[in-house]
Design a protein around this motif. Structure first.
Motif, PDB file in Angstrom:
ATOM      1  N   UNK A  77       0.863  -1.178   0.000  1.00 14.99           N
ATOM      2  CA  UNK A  77       0.000   0.000   0.000  1.00 14.99           C
ATOM      3  C   UNK A  77       0.903   1.232   0.000  1.00 14.99           C
ATOM      4  N   UNK A  78       0.635   2.125  -0.910  1.00 15.78           N
ATOM      5  CA  UNK A  78       1.457   3.326  -1.053  1.00 15.78           C
ATOM      6  C   UNK A  78       0.688   4.556  -0.606  1.00 15.78           C
ATOM      7  N   UNK A  79       1.434   5.535  -0.183  1.00 13.19           N
ATOM      8  CA  UNK A  79       0.877   6.844   0.140  1.00 13.19           C
ATOM      9  C   UNK A  79       1.677   7.865  -0.654  1.00 13.19           C
ATOM     10  N   UNK A  80       1.089   8.371  -1.704  1.00 12.57           N
ATOM     11  CA  UNK A  80       1.714   9.411  -2.514  1.00 12.57           C
ATOM     12  C   UNK A  80       1.381  10.748  -1.883  1.00 12.57           C
ATOM     13  N   UNK A  81       2.410  11.463  -1.489  1.00 13.17           N
ATOM     14  CA  UNK A  81       2.212  12.735  -0.813  1.00 13.17           C
ATOM     15  C   UNK A  81       2.761  13.857  -1.693  1.00 13.17           C
ATOM     16  N   UNK A  82       1.925  14.840  -1.961  1.00  7.09           N
ATOM     17  CA  UNK A  82       2.321  15.959  -2.811  1.00  7.09           C
ATOM     18  C   UNK A  82       2.069  17.256  -2.064  1.00  7.09           C
ATOM     19  N   UNK A  83       2.660  18.309  -2.606  1.00 10.18           N
ATOM     20  CA  UNK A  83       2.507  19.646  -2.014  1.00 10.18           C
ATOM     21  C   UNK A  83       2.741  19.578  -0.503  1.00 10.18           C
ATOM     22  N   UNK A  84       3.841  18.971  -0.129  1.00  7.48           N
ATOM     23  CA  UNK A  84       4.122  18.755   1.288  1.00  7.48           C
ATOM     24  C   UNK A  84       4.351  20.071   2.016  1.00  7.48           C
ATOM     25  N   UNK A  85       3.932  20.081   3.267  1.00  2.00           N
ATOM     26  CA  UNK A  85       4.066  21.253   4.113  1.00  2.00           C
ATOM     27  C   UNK A  85       4.973  20.909   5.303  1.00  2.00           C
ATOM     28  N   UNK A  86       5.521  21.925   5.915  1.00  2.00           N
ATOM     29  CA  UNK A  86       6.378  21.701   7.080  1.00  2.00           C
ATOM     30  C   UNK A  86       5.621  20.928   8.155  1.00  2.00           C
ATOM     31  N   UNK A  87       4.339  21.210   8.275  1.00  2.00           N
ATOM     32  CA  UNK A  87       3.530  20.545   9.303  1.00  2.00           C
ATOM     33  C   UNK A  87       3.236  19.081   8.989  1.00  2.00           C
ATOM     34  N   UNK A  88       3.629  18.601   7.828  1.00  4.71           N
ATOM     35  CA  UNK A  88       3.526  17.165   7.521  1.00  4.71           C
ATOM     36  C   UNK A  88       4.692  16.386   8.113  1.00  4.71           C
ATOM     37  N   UNK A  89       5.650  17.085   8.665  1.00  5.14           N
ATOM     38  CA  UNK A  89       6.785  16.416   9.282  1.00  5.14           C
ATOM     39  C   UNK A  89       6.314  15.544  10.440  1.00  5.14           C
ATOM     40  N   UNK A  90       6.672  14.266  10.377  1.00  2.00           N
ATOM     41  CA  UNK A  90       6.227  13.300  11.385  1.00  2.00           C
ATOM     42  C   UNK A  90       6.843  11.944  11.060  1.00  2.00           C
ATOM     43  N   UNK A  91       6.653  11.025  11.980  1.00  7.55           N
ATOM     44  CA  UNK A  91       6.967   9.642  11.685  1.00  7.55           C
ATOM     45  C   UNK A  91       5.672   8.999  11.205  1.00  7.55           C
ATOM     46  N   UNK A  92       5.748   8.352  10.072  1.00  4.52           N
ATOM     47  CA  UNK A  92       4.572   7.761   9.433  1.00  4.52           C
ATOM     48  C   UNK A  92       4.587   6.250   9.640  1.00  4.52           C
ATOM     49  N   UNK A  93       3.443   5.727  10.058  1.00  6.02           N
ATOM     50  CA  UNK A  93       3.282   4.304  10.335  1.00  6.02           C
ATOM     51  C   UNK A  93       2.140   3.749   9.491  1.00  6.02           C
ATOM     52  N   UNK A  94       2.258   2.501   9.087  1.00 10.41           N
ATOM     53  CA  UNK A  94       1.099   1.818   8.526  1.00 10.41           C
ATOM     54  C   UNK A  94       0.619   0.777   9.537  1.00 10.41           C
ATOM     55  N   UNK A  95      -0.656   0.539   9.487  1.00  7.33           N
ATOM     56  CA  UNK A  95      -1.275  -0.387  10.430  1.00  7.33           C
ATOM     57  C   UNK A  95      -2.463  -1.057   9.765  1.00  7.33           C
ATOM     58  N   UNK A  96      -2.817  -2.238  10.261  1.00  2.02           N
ATOM     59  CA  UNK A  96      -3.952  -2.970   9.708  1.00  2.02           C
ATOM     60  C   UNK A  96      -4.937  -3.347  10.810  1.00  2.02           C
ATOM     61  N   UNK A  97      -6.154  -3.595  10.375  1.00  3.85           N
ATOM     62  CA  UNK A  97      -7.160  -4.134  11.272  1.00  3.85           C
ATOM     63  C   UNK A  97      -7.921  -5.235  10.548  1.00  3.85           C
ATOM     64  N   UNK A  98      -8.554  -6.102  11.325  1.00  6.77           N
ATOM     65  CA  UNK A  98      -9.178  -7.288  10.763  1.00  6.77           C
ATOM     66  C   UNK A  98     -10.663  -7.107  10.473  1.00  6.77           C
ATOM     67  N   UNK A  99     -11.241  -6.009  10.987  1.00  6.37           N
ATOM     68  CA  UNK A  99     -12.653  -5.722  10.730  1.00  6.37           C
ATOM     69  C   UNK A  99     -12.878  -4.244  10.971  1.00  6.37           C
ATOM     70  N   UNK A 100     -13.962  -3.731  10.423  1.00  3.31           N
ATOM     71  CA  UNK A 100     -14.252  -2.300  10.557  1.00  3.31           C
ATOM     72  C   UNK A 100     -14.523  -1.910  12.007  1.00  3.31           C
ATOM     73  N   UNK A 101     -14.942  -2.884  12.797  1.00  8.35           N
ATOM     74  CA  UNK A 101     -15.282  -2.588  14.188  1.00  8.35           C
ATOM     75  C   UNK A 101     -14.130  -2.821  15.153  1.00  8.35           C
TER      76      UNK A 101
END
Length: 117
Positions: A77-101
């Motif tokens: 799964x990709x996250x294409x990030x454009x027009x980045x801002x200084x406030x986008x600075x962070x550590x980015x994590x991906x996570x999964x869940x097994x159901x919507x609930x």
């Protein structure tokens, strides 16, 4: 359990672009949805975007709408990030869940994104 590995972070100037990837392995058939979160120092972790594993329905945080695009290609799964801002600075994590609930309960180790002025 699902194993997740993020990649693609780095240093970019404001206005630039980055593409993050999250490679999922092991028990991917158990995934209902995958999301990208981010956490900046002193801030709570916040969800950025999510995609359902089957069907590809996407959702975005208001801060990401129109600038970020989440997509899935196989087990990545990709996250294409454009027009980045200084406030986008962070550590980015991906996570999964097994159901919507259910909560997101499998996490990667994260990748750092730093946006300079």
């Amino acid at each position: 359990q699902v194993q997740l590995a993020e990649s693609g972070g780095g240093l970019v100037k404001a206005g630039g672009s980055l593409r993050l990837s999250c490679a999922a392995s092991e028990r991917t058939s158990n995934i209902y949805s995958l999301a990208w979160f981010r956490q900046a120092p002193g801030n709570d972790r916040e969800i950025v975007a999510s995609i359902t594993w089957n069907g590809g329905a996407t959702q975005y945080a208001a801060s990401a709408e129109g600038r970020f695009t989440i997509s899935r290609d196989g087990a990545t799964v990709s996250l294409q990030m454009s027009t980045l801002k200084v406030e986008d600075t962070a550590r980015y994590y991906c996570a999964t869940r097994r159901a919507a609930t259910l909560p997101y309960d499998f996490w990667g180790r994260g990748t750092q994104v730093t946006v300079s002025p």
